[in-house]
Scaffold this motif. Structure first.
Motif, short mmCIF file in Angstrom:
data_model
loop_
_atom_site.label_atom_id
_atom_site.label_comp_id
_atom_site.label_asym_id
_atom_site.label_seq_id
_atom_site.Cartn_x
_atom_site.Cartn_y
_atom_site.Cartn_z
N TYR A 179 0.86 -1.18 0.00
CA TYR A 179 0.00 0.00 0.00
C TYR A 179 0.90 1.23 0.00
CZ TYR A 179 -3.84 -3.10 1.34
OH TYR A 179 -4.78 -4.11 1.36
N THR A 180 0.81 2.02 -1.06
CA THR A 180 1.59 3.26 -1.08
C THR A 180 0.63 4.45 -1.07
OG1 THR A 180 1.74 3.77 -3.45
CG2 THR A 180 3.21 2.04 -2.60
N ASN A 181 1.20 5.65 -1.07
CA ASN A 181 0.36 6.83 -1.12
C ASN A 181 -0.21 7.06 -2.52
OD1 ASN A 181 3.00 7.29 -1.95
ND2 ASN A 181 3.00 9.44 -1.30
N LEU A 182 0.17 6.19 -3.47
CA LEU A 182 -0.33 6.33 -4.84
C LEU A 182 -1.14 5.13 -5.33
CD1 LEU A 182 2.83 7.82 -6.61
CD2 LEU A 182 0.94 9.04 -5.50
N ALA A 183 -0.87 3.96 -4.77
CA ALA A 183 -1.50 2.77 -5.34
C ALA A 183 -1.50 1.60 -4.36
CB ALA A 183 -0.73 2.34 -6.60
N VAL A 184 -2.33 0.61 -4.68
CA VAL A 184 -2.27 -0.68 -3.99
C VAL A 184 -1.80 -1.71 -5.00
CG1 VAL A 184 -3.55 -2.43 -2.70
CG2 VAL A 184 -4.17 0.00 -2.48
N ILE A 185 -0.74 -2.42 -4.65
CA ILE A 185 -0.06 -3.28 -5.62
C ILE A 185 0.15 -4.67 -5.02
CG2 ILE A 185 2.12 -3.60 -6.88
CD1 ILE A 185 2.28 -0.46 -6.86
N ASP A 186 -0.31 -5.69 -5.74
CA ASP A 186 -0.06 -7.06 -5.31
C ASP A 186 1.27 -7.54 -5.85
OD1 ASP A 186 -2.45 -7.44 -3.90
OD2 ASP A 186 -3.55 -7.87 -5.75
N VAL A 187 1.91 -8.42 -5.10
CA VAL A 187 3.13 -9.07 -5.58
C VAL A 187 2.73 -10.50 -5.94
CG1 VAL A 187 5.48 -9.77 -5.02
CG2 VAL A 187 4.54 -7.65 -4.06
N GLU A 188 2.80 -10.80 -7.25
CA GLU A 188 2.33 -12.10 -7.72
C GLU A 188 3.35 -12.70 -8.68
OE1 GLU A 188 -2.47 -11.17 -7.67
OE2 GLU A 188 -1.47 -11.62 -9.57
N ASN A 189 3.89 -13.85 -8.35
CA ASN A 189 4.81 -14.57 -9.24
C ASN A 189 5.91 -13.69 -9.80
OD1 ASN A 189 3.04 -16.80 -8.96
ND2 ASN A 189 1.71 -15.90 -10.53
N GLY A 190 6.51 -12.88 -8.94
CA GLY A 190 7.62 -12.05 -9.37
C GLY A 190 7.23 -10.78 -10.10
N HIS A 191 5.94 -10.42 -10.03
CA HIS A 191 5.48 -9.20 -10.71
C HIS A 191 4.74 -8.28 -9.74
CE1 HIS A 191 6.52 -11.04 -14.43
NE2 HIS A 191 5.56 -11.96 -14.38
N PHE A 192 4.86 -6.97 -10.00
CA PHE A 192 4.00 -5.99 -9.33
C PHE A 192 2.71 -5.86 -10.14
CE2 PHE A 192 8.07 -3.78 -7.76
CZ PHE A 192 7.93 -4.26 -6.47
N VAL A 193 1.58 -6.14 -9.52
CA VAL A 193 0.30 -6.07 -10.21
C VAL A 193 -0.57 -5.02 -9.52
CG1 VAL A 193 -1.72 -7.36 -10.99
CG2 VAL A 193 0.50 -8.51 -10.79
N VAL A 194 -0.88 -3.95 -10.26
CA VAL A 194 -1.60 -2.82 -9.66
C VAL A 194 -3.07 -3.16 -9.49
CG1 VAL A 194 -2.21 -0.39 -9.89
CG2 VAL A 194 0.02 -1.20 -10.69
N ARG A 195 -3.53 -2.98 -8.26
CA ARG A 195 -4.91 -3.27 -7.90
C ARG A 195 -5.75 -2.00 -7.98
NH1 ARG A 195 -7.91 -6.75 -4.31
NH2 ARG A 195 -6.33 -8.33 -4.59
N ASP A 196 -5.27 -0.91 -7.40
CA ASP A 196 -5.91 0.39 -7.63
C ASP A 196 -4.92 1.53 -7.45
OD1 ASP A 196 -5.96 1.07 -4.83
OD2 ASP A 196 -7.83 -0.04 -4.61
N MET A 197 -5.33 2.71 -7.93
CA MET A 197 -4.46 3.89 -7.90
C MET A 197 -5.29 5.09 -7.46
SD MET A 197 -2.46 3.73 -11.53
CE MET A 197 -3.87 3.80 -12.60
N VAL A 198 -4.60 6.16 -7.03
CA VAL A 198 -5.33 7.40 -6.72
C VAL A 198 -5.89 7.97 -8.01
CG1 VAL A 198 -4.00 7.97 -4.65
CG2 VAL A 198 -3.24 8.83 -6.87
#
Lengths: 222, 239
Positions: A179-198
């Motif tokens: 969880y960042t101040n810009l987005a929610v990002i999953d870590v899946e199989n060696g990848h950053f996968v964006v779930r939502d953004m501001v």
């Protein structure tokens, strides 16, 4: 193309966003920094037991200044309150809860997180001979889920989400969500996968602030 | 009749030798037995190795002992906190050896020492610089590192209430490292905020049975719990 127009979340808003995703009935440990703020953002409608390394399960928000109990502190050494059903225990039992896989979630701050889920959050240099590790390494390997709460970049604008951590690791391959101040990002199989953004931030804009390739869910909220 | 209560801090600390390994309970200032820590300065033992979660704060208790130059080595998980100025100065000057141990590993090494277990495997530190040089072994497909038990010559412990048999109960988050350190030393010395007659503590509630304890000294709580904001402030200054 016009530059993105967006407002990063405040630290309190990040805490509130995280609190929304914590499920009823979970036992949760909050690290120092932004994660600590989650304690004040949890809704009363959910039974969530907060764990503190120093031997408390079921602590509540900070007390008002007239009702401070000096014997009741969290791992960040801040005064806290107790919720009904709370319990006390010693440090070995406390870390049995952590290392034994009994916590549903731990939320940690981070200097860096890699797309493999590596986390670096305890030392900014291998040359630093007196870093303070505390319970971070035990939490990172012991909790059922490890989420990170952090600003998306450093104050200087350098990415904290990277292909490979440069700082000494706290643990490899343990982070499942950021969880960042810009987005929610999953870590899946060696990848950053964006779930939502501001809102107002574009995928390209977020990618520019990130040190590894981002993947976007089809229904990403923005 | 057993009576482990001694009359003074000086009596409690009698016989501690130079070069001793000393555990100090507490987490931050909560449960830190400041009176017997500072008593060690008067007592005079030198070249001590300390085992504690933190390395002291401000200029009281643990920090005061460090500042008096009595400690040559410290084993802890979190030496740097706001206010750990004494530690920082000594460390930078090369006057203090430091071993950093993750908090859960520190707790388990202490517990193991008290339980007669020489070593154990833990997943903590695998893949980090703190695992360097340690034996690694795989169990059920996961890698662990070997950690050895951490016994001490002396444990300094703060309890809330003790009786003359040495039975102890703790207050709230004051249990922390105190309850496990009490089991892991040859000589466990308790600083008790309250004393009660032997046999009056509820057996269901005793956390540290008296067999783990050799000496107890009564040191009434240094803060007023009736005035909570003032006591919090006092504790804060003490921290």
């Amino acid at each position: 193309m016009s530059p993105d127009s967006f407002t990063p979340l405040s630290r309190r808003a990040m805490a509130k966003r995280i609190a929304e995703d914590i499920q009823d009935g979970w036992y949760v440990n909050l690290g120092i920094g932004i994660p600590t703020l989650v304690a004040d953002a949890l809704p009363d409608s959910k039974d969530i037991f907060l764990h503190s390394e120093n031997g408390i399960l079921g602590f509540g928000p900070a007390p008002d200044p007239d009702h401070v109990d000096p014997w009741l502190i969290n791992a960040g050494k801040q005064h806290v309150t107790l919720r009904p059903g709370a319990s006390f225990f010693h440090h070995a039992d406390s870390f049995a809860m952590i290392r034994g896989g009994h916590l549903d979630l731990c939320i940690l701050g981070a200097f860096e997180v890699s797309s493999d889920g590596d986390i670096a959050n305890w030392s900014t240099s291998a040359q630093d001979m007196a870093p303070a590790v505390g319970g971070a390494m035990d939490l990172a390997v012991g909790a059922k889920r490890v989420w990170v709460a952090t600003e998306h970049t450093t104050r200087e604008g350098a990415p904290k989400l990277v292909e490979q951590c440069h700082y000494p690791l706290t643990a490899p391959g343990v982070v499942s969500r950021i969880y960042t101040n810009l987005a929610v990002i999953d870590v899946e199989n060696g990848h950053f996968v964006v779930r939502d953004m501001v809102s107002g931030l574009t995928p390209e804009g977020l990618q520019k602030l990130t040190g590894a390739k981002l993947y976007f869910r089809e229904n990403v909220n923005a | 009749m057993i009576n482990k209560q001694v009359r003074s801090v000086a009596d409690a600390l009698e016989g501690i030798r130079d070069g001793s390994v000393v555990m100090i309970g507490g987490f931050g200032s909560v449960g830190q037995p400041d009176a017997i820590i500072e008593g060690l300065i008067e007592q005079g033992a030198r070249n001590l190795t300390l085992i504690a979660n933190n390395a002291g704060s401000g200029h009281v208790g643990l920090a005061k002992l460090l500042n008096a130059g009595r400690v040559s080595r410290i084993i802890c998980s979190y030496p740097r906190s706001s206010g750990s100025v004494v530690f920082e100065a000594l460390f930078q000057a090369g006057k203090l050896d430091l071993e950093i141990v993750p908090q859960g590993t520190l707790a388990e090494r202490i517990r193991a020492a008290g339980a007669g277990i020489p070593a154990f495997y833990t997943p903590t530190t695998v893949g980090t610089i703190l695992a360097k040089g340690k034996e690694h072994r795989e169990f059920n497909g996961r890698t662990y590192v070997l950690e050895e038990a951490l016994p001490a010559d002396v444990a300094l412990v703060e309890a809330w209430t003790a009786d003359q048999f040495g039975n102890c109960v703790y207050r709230e988050s004051g249990r922390n490292f105190n309850a496990i350190m009490a089991t892991a030393a040859k000589l466990t010395i308790v600083q008790a905020c309250n004393m009660t007659e032997a046999g009056t503590l509820d057996p269901e509630a005793i956390v540290t049975p008296g067999l783990f304890v050799q000496r107890i000294v009564h040191v009434p709580e240094r803060t007023l719990l009736t005035d909570s904001s003032a006591s919090a402030e006092t504790r804060k200054q003490a921290a």
